[in-house]
Design a protein around this motif. Structure first.
Motif, PDB file in Angstrom:
ATOM      1  N   LYS A  97       9.625   7.165  -6.366  1.00 12.27           N
ATOM      2  CA  LYS A  97      10.986   7.042  -5.838  1.00 12.27           C
ATOM      3  C   LYS A  97      11.394   8.303  -5.094  1.00 12.27           C
ATOM      4  O   LYS A  97      11.992   8.247  -4.020  1.00 12.27           O
ATOM      5  CB  LYS A  97      11.955   6.761  -6.986  1.00 12.27           C
ATOM      6  N   PHE A 100       9.452   8.498  -1.732  1.00 13.57           N
ATOM      7  CA  PHE A 100       9.963   7.534  -0.760  1.00 13.57           C
ATOM      8  C   PHE A 100      11.330   7.970  -0.233  1.00 13.57           C
ATOM      9  O   PHE A 100      11.616   7.854   0.960  1.00 13.57           O
ATOM     10  CB  PHE A 100      10.048   6.137  -1.380  1.00 13.57           C
ATOM     11  N   ALA A 101      12.189   8.481  -1.130  1.00  8.59           N
ATOM     12  CA  ALA A 101      13.524   8.924  -0.712  1.00  8.59           C
ATOM     13  C   ALA A 101      13.436  10.070   0.289  1.00  8.59           C
ATOM     14  O   ALA A 101      14.207  10.142   1.248  1.00  8.59           O
ATOM     15  CB  ALA A 101      14.347   9.339  -1.930  1.00  8.59           C
ATOM     16  N   HIS A 103      11.210  10.516   2.416  1.00  6.86           N
ATOM     17  CA  HIS A 103      10.681  10.018   3.689  1.00  6.86           C
ATOM     18  C   HIS A 103      11.635   8.986   4.297  1.00  6.86           C
ATOM     19  O   HIS A 103      11.232   8.153   5.094  1.00  6.86           O
ATOM     20  CB  HIS A 103       9.300   9.392   3.494  1.00  6.86           C
ATOM     21  N   ASP A 104      12.893   9.053   3.890  1.00  3.30           N
ATOM     22  CA  ASP A 104      13.862   8.052   4.327  1.00  3.30           C
ATOM     23  C   ASP A 104      14.397   8.357   5.725  1.00  3.30           C
ATOM     24  O   ASP A 104      15.589   8.535   5.936  1.00  3.30           O
ATOM     25  CB  ASP A 104      15.008   7.958   3.315  1.00  3.30           C
ATOM     26  N   SER A 110       9.816   9.752  11.818  1.00  4.27           N
ATOM     27  CA  SER A 110       8.693  10.138  10.959  1.00  4.27           C
ATOM     28  C   SER A 110       7.426  10.365  11.774  1.00  4.27           C
ATOM     29  O   SER A 110       6.673  11.306  11.533  1.00  4.27           O
ATOM     30  CB  SER A 110       8.452   9.057   9.902  1.00  4.27           C
ATOM     31  N   ILE A 169       3.447   5.288   1.650  1.00  3.77           N
ATOM     32  CA  ILE A 169       4.631   5.576   2.468  1.00  3.77           C
ATOM     33  C   ILE A 169       4.295   5.429   3.944  1.00  3.77           C
ATOM     34  O   ILE A 169       5.040   4.812   4.711  1.00  3.77           O
ATOM     35  CB  ILE A 169       5.165   6.993   2.176  1.00  3.77           C
ATOM     36  N   LYS A 173       6.063   3.119   6.669  1.00  4.49           N
ATOM     37  CA  LYS A 173       6.789   3.759   7.763  1.00  4.49           C
ATOM     38  C   LYS A 173       6.131   3.527   9.129  1.00  4.49           C
ATOM     39  O   LYS A 173       6.814   3.339  10.134  1.00  4.49           O
ATOM     40  CB  LYS A 173       6.906   5.263   7.510  1.00  4.49           C
ATOM     41  N   GLU A 181       8.466  -3.868   0.489  1.00  2.00           N
ATOM     42  CA  GLU A 181       8.257  -2.518  -0.036  1.00  2.00           C
ATOM     43  C   GLU A 181       8.233  -2.502  -1.565  1.00  2.00           C
ATOM     44  O   GLU A 181       7.439  -1.782  -2.175  1.00  2.00           O
ATOM     45  CB  GLU A 181       9.352  -1.585   0.476  1.00  2.00           C
TER      46      GLU A 181
END
Length: 200
Positions: A97, A100-101, A103-104, A110, A169, A173, A181
């Motif tokens: 978590k 992933f957060a 890489h938000d 990205s 990820i 992405k 996801e």
């Protein structure tokens, strides 16, 4: 109502950063100019240079904030077992978590970060600091569950776990697969749990 100067400055700087993220989400980094970012932010080019020397300065600032957020405070407790989730699964979900957060960002942004990090030493260094921070946090989690694991194996295991999370990820992405996801994350947790259980 009078707005203090430092608040106005912070607001303007945030507008510039948000404008840069917006442009970098839809356009190639090398095609965007400082003038484009200023226009997107609704300010003059001269005002832009009050806050940043160039577009790379903005990217570096964003990434430094990214790295700062990646670090878990030494005082932050490692999650413990709950009635709903076994301890190991909760720990792994916490790692996933968090990754992933962090890489938000929009997929285009990205991709720009990744491409610039391959060619620019400053960006590459900051991106590397982020990865070191995340691997360090994973080591902390693994060590909390397996205190007797040797340092060499601990480091190797943490890199393997981070690489699996990072690959997932990037798949979400960059490749934008049709799979949901949540399903991908659940499968990732199952894989990591099996790997984690092999340490016993």
């Amino acid at each position: 109502m009078h707005i203090p100067q430092d608040v106005r400055r912070q607001t303007t700087k945030r507008k510039i950063v948000d404008a840069a993220v917006s442009l970098l989400s839809t356009s190639d980094y090398h095609q965007i100019t400082s003038k484009d970012i200023a226009r997107e932010a609704g300010i003059s080019t001269g005002s832009f240079y009050t806050y940043f020397d160039n577009k790379k300065d903005i990217l570096v600032e964003i990434l430094k904030e990214y790295v700062l957020n990646a670090h878990i405070s030494p005082d932050e407790p490692v999650p413990v077992q709950t009635n709903s989730l076994p301890g190991t699964e909760l720990l792994l979900r916490t790692i996933v978590k968090r990754c992933f957060a962090l890489h938000d960002f929009p997929p285009g942004f990205s991709k720009n970060i990744l491409m610039v990090s391959l060619s620019d030493p400053d960006v590459q260094r900051i991106y590397g600091e982020y990865e070191i921070a995340m691997i360090g946090d994973i080591q902390k989690v693994v060590r909390s569950r397996i205190p007797n694991m040797g340092q060499s194996r601990l480091e190797a295991a943490s890199i393997v776990i981070y690489s699996a999370v990072k690959g997932s990820i990037h798949s979400i992405k960059f490749n934008q697969p049709s799979i949901d996801e949540t399903v991908l994350v659940d499968e990732l947790i199952t894989l990591l749990q099996s790997y984690f259980n092999s340490f016993s």
